[in-house]
Enzyme design. Sequence first.
Site, PDB file in Angstrom:
ATOM      1  N   ARG A 170       0.855  -1.192   0.000  1.00 44.40           N
ATOM      2  CA  ARG A 170       0.000   0.000   0.000  1.00 44.40           C
ATOM      3  C   ARG A 170       0.885   1.234   0.000  1.00 44.40           C
ATOM      4  NH1 ARG A 170      -4.628   1.314   4.507  1.00 44.40           N
ATOM      5  NH2 ARG A 170      -2.854   1.252   5.964  1.00 44.40           N
ATOM      6  N   ASP A 450      -3.178   2.381  14.227  1.00 45.12           N
ATOM      7  CA  ASP A 450      -2.410   3.067  13.198  1.00 45.12           C
ATOM      8  C   ASP A 450      -2.856   4.521  13.157  1.00 45.12           C
ATOM      9  OD1 ASP A 450      -4.728   3.234  11.675  1.00 45.12           O
ATOM     10  OD2 ASP A 450      -4.027   1.934  10.066  1.00 45.12           O
TER      11      ASP A 450
END
Length: 536
Positions: A170, A450
């Site tokens: 990603r 995150d």
Amino acid sequence: MTSTHPTTDFGHGIKVTGAMAPRYEEILTPEAVAFVAGLQRRFNETRKRLIRLRAERQKQFDAGALPDFLAETKHIREGDWTVAPIPADLQDRRVEITGPVDRKMVINALNCGAKCFMADFEDANSPTWTNQVDGQINLKDRWAGTLAFTDPVSGKSYALQDKVAVIIPRPRGWHLPEVHMEVDGEPMSGSLFDFGFYVFHNARAAIAQGSGPYFYLPKMESHLEARLWNDVFVHAQEQLGIPKGTIKATVLIETLPAAFEMDEILFELKDHMAGLNAGRWDYIFSFIKKLARNRDYVLPDRGQVVMSKAFLKAYAELLVKTCHRRGAFAMGGMAAQIPIKNNPEANAAAFAKVKADKEREATIGHDGTWVAHPDLVPVAMEAFDRLMPQPNQVSRQRDDVTVGQADLLEVHEGIRTEVGYRENIRVGVQYIEAWLRGRGAVPIYNLMEDAATAEISRAQIWQWTKYGVALEGGITCTPGFFETALAEEMAVVRGEVGDAAFDGGRFAEAVDLFKRLSLAPDFEEFLTLPAYRLLA
């Protein structure tokens, strides 16, 4: 942001200001650098224009407009079309593990039994120069068959097993720069940096080994941003001499505007499309952010904003319906729980939450899901094996689902508590502090957090303070209460982590940034932008 390292001048207006550590020359080859610079020169102006369009759209939301399905693309939503065929090694994605691209993590994730590994250069990663380039080395070594690691402390060795997960990197979102590489005097796009070096070094090797260059794409807000990615893919394939359609992308639907353009995003990338993913945590953040100046959309405590209700339920079901109608996979979201050592009862409760969440996803039609820890792979796998014995359930059409604008904007019922307010402070500051030390996936209170977590935390505090929300028990959210609570909660955190870690870490900077963001007169688009300036 300035660098104290010697600049590497590649000529032709291309400079690298990051330090050249061992093996970096294997990634930053003249050919690879020229390829990546070519992406920047060809696509950066469009990227900047689309970022400006985001800001213009936000002004409309701030003035009271609400997101809605686009009239001008109604023909795409109503058209009869499907995405191109999806490769064999992406047909069964029932459990995917996510994590940053540090060497040990990459090996453990590839070995853990998950079907795929989302190798993250974005929100589970702190984008230091070292992390970004080391990550490229680690993924290159995976395809070269040389990925191994010996822990310098324990002496334990790690190597890849024969059967490993499919790797899906990603890259960073369109808004993030890579300041350690400059092209014609401008910082490099973080998206094009991460994508470009990976595809240049690994596309042919991945194809030769029966896989391909696959990507997760984050933070998109419109089908025009998807069109830009498609243009990048077409150009990259032409430059590398690989067939059009070889690159496959799974797009995270993690912004509120994108939820109203899922068909259009699939359409723009239909030759390169593998599916959509319900990126729940960033989606909650985006819901708060996009409607931050509309007091009708103030959410309750984060723990009450659950997937089975209100706008999250509507968005997940619409995602499944839309993907399956178009022949694409509908991926579920993150289970952030991690094992709780030395507390069997709490550990069992955490695993039960994961099981219930994965059963919900499989039942509504998702083709797979995410976990953040290897120990949760069997939990998620059991749920999907039981409820989805076939490789996927794309053939299951959700014609029973009808979702309109009001459904996608329905606010969860619930309360706003002082406990939730204070937890937002502790979690937000602790995450930022770890991020500033180069860590992007951070265990906090038995969850693997995150950047989205810190975003939700500061966004809620900003909005609650903006409107003077009354918490349960009668306390009103004011700047003064925030200052008091911040000081008190940092005393709690100091007690939890110890004086040495608190004083020796980057808590002072993290507290200052969290305070500035929470009390700012205007809502900062992403905390990672001002935080990135502190990484140098």
